[in-house]
Design a protein around this motif. Structure first.
Motif, PDB file in Angstrom:
ATOM      1  N   LYS A   3      56.349  45.931  41.791  1.00 21.03           N
ATOM      2  CA  LYS A   3      54.633  46.279  41.722  1.00 21.03           C
ATOM      3  C   LYS A   3      54.921  47.373  41.389  1.00 21.03           C
ATOM      4  O   LYS A   3      54.419  48.478  40.619  1.00 21.03           O
ATOM      5  N   VAL A   7      53.296  50.245  39.069  1.00 23.11           N
ATOM      6  CA  VAL A   7      52.153  51.319  38.950  1.00 23.11           C
ATOM      7  C   VAL A   7      53.333  52.640  37.913  1.00 23.11           C
ATOM      8  O   VAL A   7      52.291  53.566  37.495  1.00 23.11           O
ATOM      9  N   ILE A 214      40.977  48.618  45.488  1.00 25.10           N
ATOM     10  CA  ILE A 214      41.282  47.069  45.678  1.00 25.10           C
ATOM     11  C   ILE A 214      42.987  46.994  45.398  1.00 25.10           C
ATOM     12  O   ILE A 214      43.512  45.465  44.946  1.00 25.10           O
ATOM     13  N   LEU A 215      43.423  48.537  44.416  1.00 31.42           N
ATOM     14  CA  LEU A 215      44.998  48.565  44.759  1.00 31.42           C
ATOM     15  C   LEU A 215      45.636  47.921  45.487  1.00 31.42           C
ATOM     16  O   LEU A 215      46.715  47.299  45.857  1.00 31.42           O
ATOM     17  N   VAL A 216      45.278  48.644  47.506  1.00 32.26           N
ATOM     18  CA  VAL A 216      46.228  48.203  48.200  1.00 32.26           C
ATOM     19  C   VAL A 216      46.078  46.936  48.753  1.00 32.26           C
ATOM     20  O   VAL A 216      46.798  46.313  49.468  1.00 32.26           O
ATOM     21  N   SER A 217      44.541  46.496  48.177  1.00 37.55           N
ATOM     22  CA  SER A 217      44.738  44.738  48.502  1.00 37.55           C
ATOM     23  C   SER A 217      45.868  44.035  47.776  1.00 37.55           C
ATOM     24  O   SER A 217      46.117  42.702  47.684  1.00 37.55           O
ATOM     25  N   SER A 218      46.878  44.384  46.035  1.00 37.29           N
ATOM     26  CA  SER A 218      47.727  44.039  45.862  1.00 37.29           C
ATOM     27  C   SER A 218      49.138  44.349  46.202  1.00 37.29           C
ATOM     28  O   SER A 218      49.843  43.816  46.193  1.00 37.29           O
ATOM     29  N   LEU A 219      48.943  45.676  46.540  1.00 42.32           N
ATOM     30  CA  LEU A 219      50.444  46.095  46.974  1.00 42.32           C
ATOM     31  C   LEU A 219      50.496  47.236  48.278  1.00 42.32           C
ATOM     32  O   LEU A 219      49.402  47.872  48.601  1.00 42.32           O
ATOM     33  N   LEU A 224      52.448  52.069  45.680  1.00 41.19           N
ATOM     34  CA  LEU A 224      51.593  52.913  44.812  1.00 41.19           C
ATOM     35  C   LEU A 224      51.508  54.450  44.702  1.00 41.19           C
ATOM     36  O   LEU A 224      52.112  54.966  44.134  1.00 41.19           O
TER      37      LEU A 224
ATOM     38  N   ASN B  48      42.814  41.329  54.032  1.00 40.28           N
ATOM     39  CA  ASN B  48      43.701  41.209  52.689  1.00 40.28           C
ATOM     40  C   ASN B  48      44.895  42.093  52.823  1.00 40.28           C
ATOM     41  O   ASN B  48      45.382  42.880  52.290  1.00 40.28           O
ATOM     42  N   ILE B  50      45.342  44.772  54.040  1.00 38.70           N
ATOM     43  CA  ILE B  50      45.402  46.561  53.600  1.00 38.70           C
ATOM     44  C   ILE B  50      45.609  47.266  54.499  1.00 38.70           C
ATOM     45  O   ILE B  50      45.893  47.806  55.274  1.00 38.70           O
ATOM     46  N   ILE B  70      49.181  37.862  48.897  1.00 44.33           N
ATOM     47  CA  ILE B  70      47.889  38.227  48.387  1.00 44.33           C
ATOM     48  C   ILE B  70      47.235  37.967  47.139  1.00 44.33           C
ATOM     49  O   ILE B  70      46.954  38.017  46.554  1.00 44.33           O
ATOM     50  N   TYR B  94      46.471  45.433  33.702  1.00 48.42           N
ATOM     51  CA  TYR B  94      47.139  45.759  34.689  1.00 48.42           C
ATOM     52  C   TYR B  94      46.924  45.255  36.363  1.00 48.42           C
ATOM     53  O   TYR B  94      48.024  45.155  36.483  1.00 48.42           O
ATOM     54  N   LYS B  99      48.334  41.484  40.820  1.00 48.61           N
ATOM     55  CA  LYS B  99      48.468  40.352  41.670  1.00 48.61           C
ATOM     56  C   LYS B  99      49.467  38.996  41.283  1.00 48.61           C
ATOM     57  O   LYS B  99      49.767  38.230  42.199  1.00 48.61           O
TER      58      LYS B  99
END
Lengths: 436, 297
Positions: A3, A7, A214-219, A224, B48, B50, B70, B94, B99
């Motif tokens: 990931k 980025v 949205i990004l931090v829910s993916s990585l 990041l 999530n 986070i 995730i 992207y 994901k």
């Protein structure tokens, strides 16, 4: 890991694909020589067009005879200082040098009048001329014949040679070392500022446009942040590499056009000292090339890359942290202070201490402390730095960027999710302490 | 599907979640209700991954949440955005790849979604050249493109015009039909009644209510009936406060301890019962009532 790479890829491609990147990358190597060319051209044409500046001299001691130069002519047409001042004011004379009756042992009270501030070069010229006259006068009073004095006077330039541990001799030249330290130090300084700012802008963009949630829910936020720092760093390196190639090609072409010998050929001459000595005409060029040849370029390039990247990573993380803490670039100012200060200290230190005296203790500390070492150490490298100092400085730099990255990561992961609050240093400190 | 047990989370000077437990079954649309600042976003952010909870557990498909999950979750935050300078296609690729989709899989999915929503012609446009509603569609695709089994939508309809809101609503229902579990966080009670199978209500960091829509509603019955009578045989008691339109009389009566049939029998003595309907509160009324009553404690 995968990931972070995504980025990096996005940050890299989204910038490199921009037209502005292409333009800046291609034009900068042309603009700089062009600007310098314009300056040189202006300076040269000014010199040509310069009218001779006439300076009125009233010498009450009758000891000094000022020799005129290409730029300045000295006359003594009046005896009254007021009259001379009048002439200056009316524009008949560029300036007026007043030498009152002085004690040669302690010459005080010499004055220069002008309607504009005299240039440093003029003052230097006058001072050194008067100094020499006074010294001559003193020697004369001690009974030395002026003719003998003239014969004694010799122009000299010293060739500096440093001895290595194994007794190998290396020709040095302060000018070349100065230039190398100057250029590499400035490059790192500019690089950190320009690309550090890009990191900050990028973080603020993601935060203010709310992409970040949205990004931090993916990585992970740290992924990041690192992806952004490394991606933008890669953009910088790309730009830098293109510049090196462009400038290299351009200068080779220019040198070829100007009919100079190619560096390779010079190098061959250097490899064969007898041949070089046999052509004394090429002496000056050969000396500079000899000096350049004497510099440990492997160390220089290696160090440059280490400090270039180390300094960028160290400050890049801090720029990212600042970007994460604020909502808009205009709010970033208050937090920029602790980042800019050490950079400016390093920059000033490079000129005030390092390039003047690379072995002074100020230079030493500036080149050891991680916040200033990327810029300061580059000023010292070409003069030669003991291995242990280099190792210590680089080791601390690595520790330094690990530390700032860790610190920035803590601020970043909380900061990017905070909207509408104007953080203070106290709040940042709480974020650093917070476990989550 | 999703099991949340005794979740606690506090920030520096306030508690965001207090002992919150929830159970979201597979394949339902689960409404997460509550006023601003109640703790919904905190709960969603914990699901999530986070942020991390202080205590309590979150289990997905019977296992504690792990970074691999995730990929199973699609999240549309209330505050959302896209890279303005990036092209639609690049952007979707992207997000899909972040994901965890492969390049090929991402492209295939994005292509089919763009075609499904009839926006394939936008693929090379930059987000800054799109209208807000168009961007929202892209945003929705980026949320569902990796075929999540759990979809978390925070105010999904804000920013949509009615036509596009309808399209998205139908997409959500279709996803549900295909087995996707949806958590819908919203203030818009009409969409809750239309879409949700189950709800949970959170106020001031605590869960104050949960269950199916029917359960919630029946537990909030005020036991009042709406009544219309025609062809009156006797005078109505004064306290009934009835209004008449022609010979139709309308009024409401509480059960006051009677069974509905008893009340109906009584009414039949007075005339012809045209309407006899229990007053069921709307979700909006329940919401406002609950928030008020738990906030004043």
């Amino acid at each position: 890991m995968n990931k972070i790479f995504l980025v990096i890829q996005r940050e890299y491609l989204s910038r490199v694909k921009k037209k502005s990147f292409l333009i800046a990358t291609l034009l900068t190597p042309l603009i700089f020589p062009a600007i310098m060319g314009v300056f040189v051209w202006i300076a040269m044409s000014e010199k040509e067009n310069q009218s001779l500046r006439i300076i009125e001299v009233i010498d009450e001691t009758d000891l000094f005879f000022m020799e005129s130069s290409e730029q300045y002519a000295f006359t003594s047409s009046v005896d009254d200082p007021e009259e001379a001042k009048q002439m200056v004011q009316e524009g008949d004379r560029y300036g007026f040098l007043h030498i009152p009756k002085i004690d040669l042992a302690n010459p005080q009270g010499i004055q220069f009048y002008g309607v504009e501030n005299p240039s440093l070069s003029l003052m230097g010229y006058l001072e050194s001329a008067l100094k020499r006259k006074i010294e001559d006068q003193k020697l004369y009073q001690l009974g030395i014949d002026p003719k003998v004095l003239k014969e004694i006077r010799t122009d000299i330039s010293i060739q500096s040679i440093t001895l290595g541990e194994q007794g190998e001799e290396k020709v040095n030249d302060a000018t070349v070392n100065y230039a190398l330290g100057f250029i590499s130090g400035i490059l790192i300084y500019v690089f950190i500022f320009v690309y550090g700012n890009q990191i900050m802008q990028g973080v603020i963009e993601e935060k203010s446009s709310r992409i970040v949630e949205i990004l931090v829910s993916s990585l992970k936020p740290f992924q990041l942040m690192m992806g952004k720092i490394v991606g933008i760093g890669a953009v910088g390196l790309t730009q830098f590499l293109i510049w090196v190639l462009l400038i290299g090609t351009l200068s080779t072409v220019v040198m070829g056009v100007l009919g100079m010998q190619m560096p390779q050929q010079q190098a061959m001459e250097l490899a064969n000292p007898e041949f070089a000595q046999a052509t004394p005409d090429a002496g000056e060029v050969a000396t500079i090339l000899q000096v350049i040849n004497g510099i440990d370029f492997v160390t220089l390039v290696f160090s440059f890359i280490i400090y270039f990247l180390g300094g960028y990573l160290l400050y890049g993380a801090l720029f990212a942290a600042v970007g994460s803490a604020v909502d808009a670039p205009s709010d970033a100012q208050q937090f920029m202070f602790p980042i800019t200060i050490p950079l400016i200290v390093a920059y000033m230190g490079l000129f005030v201490f390092v390039l003047q005296d690379p072995t002074s203790s100020a230079s030493f500390w500036l080149s050891i402390i991680p916040l200033t070492s990327p810029i300061a150490m580059m000023g010292r490298i070409s003069y030669g730095v003991p291995f242990w100092e280099l190792a210590l400085s680089m080791g601390l730099l690595v520790l330094g960027f690990l530390f700032t990255t860790w610190l920035a990561g803590k601020i970043y992961r909380i900061g990017i999710l905070m909207h509408g609050t104007k953080p203070t240093y106290r709040i940042l400190w709480k974020w650093i302490k917070a476990s989550q | 599907m999703l099991q949340i047990t005794q979740l606690n989370k506090s920030y520096e000077n306030h508690k965001a979640l207090t002992d919150v437990s929830l159970s979201v079954p597979k394949g339902v649309i689960f409404g997460l209700l509550g006023p601003n600042g109640a703790g919904k976003t905190t709960l969603i952010r914990i699901i999530n991954q986070i942020i991390e909870q202080d205590s309590g557990t979150v289990e997905l498909d019977g296992k504690p949440l792990s970074p691999e999950d995730i990929k199973k979750i699609g999240y549309l935050p209330e505050e959302r955005g896209l890279y303005k300078k990036m092209k639609v296609w690049d952007q979707l690729v992207y997000f899909a790849r972040l994901k965890g989709l492969s390049q090929d899989e991402a492209k295939r999915q994005i292509k089919s979604w763009l075609e499904k929503l009839e926006i394939a012609s936008w693929r090379d446009k930059k987000i800054e050249d799109l209208s807000k509603g168009m961007a929202q569609k892209i945003q929705f695709i980026s949320t569902v493109v990796h075929r999540p089994s759990l979809l978390i939508l925070d105010e999904p309809f804000s920013g949509f015009d009615p036509v596009n809101a309808e399209i998205i609503k139908n997409e959500i229902l279709e996803l549900k039909k295909n087995g996707t579990t949806v958590i819908l966080s919203t203030h818009r009670m009409e969409s809750v009644e239309l879409l949700c199978d189950q709800i949970a209500m959170i106020n001031r960091s605590r869960k104050i209510l949960d269950g199916t829509i029917r359960e919630v509603k029946s537990s909030f019955r005020p036991e009042v009936f709406q009544i219309s009578l025609a062809r009156i045989k006797r005078d109505l008691p004064m306290e009934w406060i009835a209004n008449n339109q022609g010979d139709i009389w309308d009024f409401t009566l509480p059960l006051s301890g009677r069974m509905p049939n008893q009340l109906l029998n009584e009414l039949m003595e007075f005339g012809e019962v045209m309407e006899f309907r229990e007053q069921i509160p709307s979700m909006e009324e329940i919401f406002i009532h609950q928030v008020k009553s738990t906030s004043h404690e």
